[in-house]
Design a protein around this motif. Structure first.
Motif, short mmCIF file in Angstrom:
data_model
loop_
_atom_site.label_atom_id
_atom_site.label_comp_id
_atom_site.label_asym_id
_atom_site.label_seq_id
_atom_site.Cartn_x
_atom_site.Cartn_y
_atom_site.Cartn_z
N CYS A 162 0.82 -1.21 0.00
CA CYS A 162 0.00 0.00 0.00
C CYS A 162 0.86 1.27 0.00
CB CYS A 162 -0.92 0.00 1.21
SG CYS A 162 -2.15 -1.33 1.22
N SER A 251 -14.18 -1.29 -3.96
CA SER A 251 -12.84 -1.75 -3.63
C SER A 251 -12.65 -1.89 -2.13
CB SER A 251 -11.81 -0.77 -4.22
OG SER A 251 -10.50 -1.26 -4.11
N HIS A 255 -12.65 -5.80 0.86
CA HIS A 255 -11.69 -6.17 1.90
C HIS A 255 -12.33 -6.32 3.27
CE1 HIS A 255 -8.05 -5.97 -0.55
NE2 HIS A 255 -8.59 -4.93 -1.14
N ASP A 326 -5.77 -0.66 -4.09
CA ASP A 326 -6.18 -1.46 -5.25
C ASP A 326 -6.53 -0.60 -6.46
OD1 ASP A 326 -5.82 -3.87 -4.00
OD2 ASP A 326 -7.94 -4.17 -3.51
N VAL A 341 -11.47 -6.04 -8.67
CA VAL A 341 -11.20 -6.14 -7.25
C VAL A 341 -11.53 -7.55 -6.79
CG1 VAL A 341 -11.81 -5.26 -4.98
CG2 VAL A 341 -11.74 -3.71 -6.93
#
Length: 353
Positions: A162, A251, A255, A326, A341
């Motif tokens: 990231c 996105s 997660h 992402d 994604v």
């Protein structure tokens, strides 16, 4: 106080016509003797919780609830949601953010330092911004921000990915005066910061805007997430400028099942919204600019309807960071290519604060 005696509280002069206290939300309690004996912090407690009009032709409301205290002669605190104080903010900065990563903005109207944290690759072409706590009473916003900052600064392969190829700027507490003085929505001058990102009414938003204008001159804006809390709706959800934020919301939700992508509010931008953070950021060129709202009560129905725990909120912060990462355009990928994604496996487990 007497142990296990039933006490009834009535808290009046509330003006919102509805509340999640009507739908099963409980206040939180901290017992100092319980913490010393068991290590237990803030927990959801209370029974027979009610929220109802009582005065001024129904415009004033009251919350009532019953509670039992776990120890005799204890020191106990009650709150709407787990607090996040100015001292907590300073402790987070000291723990996670070396001085060389901090950038001081102009001081607040009360003279406090306003801090931005710069992470990632300073030479990266794209940049992402996270801002929290424009409204002092929205404590869950700070827990989400803590999750994001601890993840980015905690090391590990995911965090490194990231940080590579992206500039991050985080402003963990935009309204430290309001937090320190116990306000719910405004700074010390009575200004709602999330209505004045576009003008010079408040030194806090004026300094934030100046730094943003400086940064976008040397890099491509990518994502702006303004983190808030909500007292009348369940779940963690986004408010976007029309459909512009949909790729970012999808996105982030990939997660964590705690993000309610289906519950996104796609607000039509009106003239009165120009001072809202996500709108002002979009005017600076951020293609993905959203307000992220974390309920002060519970998860949305699809995620179990349980009270949101601190672990949940920290997980949401991590998901925000991963979701933004992402969207970073990789070398050789055209701007109009589709971003795919892939969702993580759900990791959240039902829990109380």
């Amino acid at each position: 106080m007497q142990q296990d005696e039933l006490y009834t509280f009535h808290l009046g002069n509330l003006i919102k016509p509805g509340s999640l206290f009507e739908e099963g939300c409980q206040p939180v309690m901290f017992s100092r003797k319980r913490r010393d004996a068991l290590g237990t912090g803030w927990t959801r407690e209370g029974s027979d919780v009610a929220y109802y009009p009582y005065h001024d032709l129904g415009r004033r409301h009251c919350i009532s609830f019953d509670i039992r205290f776990p120890h005799e002669d204890d020191e106990v605190f009650l709150s709407h949601a787990p607090p996040y104080t100015y001292t907590d903010h300073l402790s987070l900065l000291a723990r996670c953010c070396p001085e060389e990563r901090r950038r001081s903005l102009p001081p607040t109207c009360g003279g406090r330092e306003l801090t931005a944290v710069k992470l990632g690759d300073p030479a990266a072409p794209q940049q992402a911004w996270l801002v929290a706590r424009a409204h002092p009473g929205e404590t869950h916003a700070s827990w989400v921000m803590q999750g994001a900052l601890e993840f980015l600064c905690g090391g590990g392969e995911e965090a490194e990915r990231c940080l590579q190829g992206l500039r991050w700027v985080l402003v963990p507490m935009l309204n430290p005066d309001g937090v320190a003085s116990g306000r719910t929505r405004t700074n010390l001058d009575g200004i709602d910061l999330n209505r004045h990102h576009h003008d010079d009414c408040a030194p806090e938003t004026r300094g934030l805007r100046a730094l943003m204008q400086e940064e976008v001159k040397t890099g491509e804006p990518l994502a702006f997430v303004d983190i808030h809390s909500h007292s009348r709706r369940r779940g963690v959800f986004a408010i976007a400028n029309g459909a512009d934020g949909d790729p970012l919301v999808a996105s982030m939700a990939a997660h964590s099942p705690l993000l309610d992508a289906a519950g996104t509010s796609r607000a039509e931008v009106k003239a009165k919204d120009e001072g809202v953070g996500r709108v002002a950021a979009s005017r600076l060129g951020f293609p993905y600019s959203v307000t992220l709202e974390a309920s002060l009560c519970a998860r949305h129905a699809a995620a179990g309807n349980h009270h949101l725990s601190l672990k949940d909120l920290l997980e949401v912060g991590r998901a925000v960071v991963l979701g933004i990462a992402d969207l970073v355009r990789k070398p050789g990928v055209a701007e109009d290519d589709e971003v795919v994604v892939v969702a993580d496996s759900p990791s959240a487990t039902p829990s109380l604060v």
